[in-house]
Design an enzyme around this catalytic site. Structure first.
Site: not given
Lengths: 241, 303
Positions: B129, B132
């Site tokens: 990820n 974010c």
């Protein structure tokens, strides 16, 4: 699926909604339901006021668009509801239990009062509101045979001031308390009442069943989700920072 | 007509393309009593970082038309607790390959956590990820330039053996350029989109609804944006894409796969209907029949 049975205004912008449906998942007072409101994306969490095997009573105040839509519900309308969410209150056997509710924090204490009475306990009840026009359920608590004291901020009913003022003015003694209401009220109770107790917290939720971590708080026992690990917490576990 | 829902992500075969998205399904605990989790294609678990995190102050959820803003900020128990406690618990009721969602605040953080998670047998794919929007350092900042996105990809690839999927941010000018840079650095696939940065103000209080002021928008509101970005990335790279962003029905799944996704993730919809993944999996073969689709893996944009 639940069905709206009856809705009535019981105070300024405050509604009592009776629903019929499968209530088997509600096992303790202080739990809540999460209601799908047509036109809104997230569900609206509302505490259970009272319930039996086939119906439940919810009380809510119109604060925004979601509760406004909910207040216009008609008898017979079907409602998509997730039921029996949260942990609820634990009944502790003590001599002088006290129930303290503030505004829309009052409803779950009604179901709890009935549960305490079933257990042979007779709590005193203190209810706090902004003004006389906001007061509800005083009579209902008294119909259970309990003494219900009222405090209003503007002094239009009962003690002028907050619930803590009503407790002092009426010399109400307690050896355990159960409370639900705005955070400043809960904080004041924690510092002014020496005894232990349980408090039902409010926090803005995403899902209401512990998946999104939207409503987390720090406690003495680590990070907890208000929706899933609460909404009821023991006084000792709250950090109030 | 027989329909085939199987899909393949870099050699990891899934029974169907339905995967609950990271951050909306925890570690499965809250859903395991609602239905058998083994009907799912896979599960992308809660975004995990090197150290445990509380996340941002509350309120961190705000209602929006057809969606919600969140500013949770990667609350998680940290990589060690995830490996030693959460995954073993989840393994008891979910027996398929997992997607491990990993976040970080520095290149070293990403490499550290990915190297550890790579050794967990049940992990099928590592989803990195870099998007974010709810953390001040790291997070999305790695996903908004091709150079830093490629740098994270390269660092993670060096310490892992499993397929690495980079989760991309929609808060960029040219998502295709970022995807191309990651692919060149060794990315095995992509997950997109993460949430779109947004904000709400409480007009009575004259204050932002979120304590963090801004948060990430998700839900049906972002579906057309997600679809467009999946299509753009599909045209730019040759590795598989997991499409996500507001998917709420079997029709949405098919539409997303027609834009170029090989599998999909269901996010916000889990929060308003905890049974949604099960419903979509049941609805999918019916919808395929209706549309004359015999195999999902054949769906591709031919435009």
């Amino acid at each position: 699926m639940f069905e709206a049975e009856n809705i009535r205004a019981i105070a300024d912008k405050v509604y009592e909604l009776k629903l019929t449906g499968d209530t088997t998942e509600i096992v303790r007072p202080g739990q809540f339901v999460n209601i799908r409101v047509i036109g809104k994306y997230l569900r609206r969490p509302i505490s259970v006021c009272d319930w039996d095997s086939e119906s439940l009573i919810l009380i809510f105040k119109v604060f925004g668009e979601g509760t406004e839509i909910l207040s216009r519900i008609k008898k017979g309308e079907k409602m998509d509801i997730l039921s029996g969410l949260g942990n609820g209150f634990t009944v502790i056997e003590t001599d002088k239990p006290l129930l303290v509710g503030g505004g829309v924090g009052v409803p779950p204490l009604y179901g709890l009062a009935k549960k305490l009475i079933e257990n042979g306990l007779k709590p005193n009840v203190v209810l706090g509101f902004a003004s006389a026009k906001d007061v509800f359920y005083k009579d209902e608590f008294e119909s259970l045979g309990l003494k219900a004291y009222v405090a209003t901020v503007d002094g239009t009913m009962g003690t002028k001031g907050f619930v803590t003022d009503a407790i002092k003015e009426n010399n109400i003694e307690c050896d355990y308390f159960y409370a639900c209401g705005p955070n400043p009220m809960l904080k004041a109770l924690c510092s002014e009442l020496e005894c232990s107790g349980q408090l039902s917290l409010e926090e803005r939720m995403g899902c209401g069943f512990g998946a999104c971590m939207g409503c987390s708080i720090n406690t003495a026992k680590g990070i907890k989700r208000v929706c899933h690990d609460g909404p009821v917490f023991f006084k000792e576990d709250l950090l109030w920072k | 007509m027989e329909v085939n829902m199987k899909v393949n992500l870099s050699g990891v075969e899934l029974d169907n393309p339905i995967i609950p998205a990271s951050g909306t399904f925890g570690f499965g605990e809250e859903f395991k009593d609602l239905y058998d989790l083994n009907i799912l294609g896979s599960i992308s678990f809660k975004g995990t970082t090197r150290e445990p995190r509380f996340g941002n102050p509350t309120p961190r959820i705000a209602e929006c038309p057809s969606g919600l803003l969140n500013s949770v900020g990667l609350q998680n128990p940290g990589i060690d607790a995830v490996i030693n406690e959460e995954i073993p618990k989840l393994s008891k009721y979910f027996h398929k390959p997992l997607i491990a969602n990993i976040s970080g605040f520095s290149i070293e953080d990403y490499a550290f956590a990915c190297e550890k998670i790579d050794k967990v047998e049940q992990v099928g794919i590592i989803e990195v990820n870099i998007s974010c929007p709810n953390v001040k350092h790291g997070g999305m900042s790695f996903g908004t330039s091709p150079e830093s996105a490629a740098e994270v990809t390269k660092a993670v690839k060096e310490v892992t053996t499993k397929p690495v999927y980079i989760k991309l941010s929609p808060n960029v000018t040219d998502i295709a350029a970022i995807a191309r840079a990651c692919e060149a650095a060794g990315a095995d696939g992509f997950s997109l989109i993460n949430t779109l940065l947004g904000m709400r103000i409480d007009i009575k209080k004259r204050k932002p609804v979120l304590a963090n002021v801004v948060g990430g928008l998700s839900g049906p509101a972002v579906f057309p944006v997600a679809l467009r970005m999946v299509y753009q990335v599909y045209k730019a790279v040759s590795v598989p894409i997991i499409g996500m962003g507001g998917i709420s029905s079997a029709s949405d799944v098919i539409e997303m796969m027609m834009a170029g996704a090989s599998a999909v993730q269901i996010g916000s919809a889990n929060l308003v209907d905890p049974f949604i993944c099960k419903k979509i999996i049941e609805e999918l073969p019916i919808k395929m029949q209706e549309l004359g689709i015999s195999s999902l893996s054949e769906l591709k944009p031919d435009f």
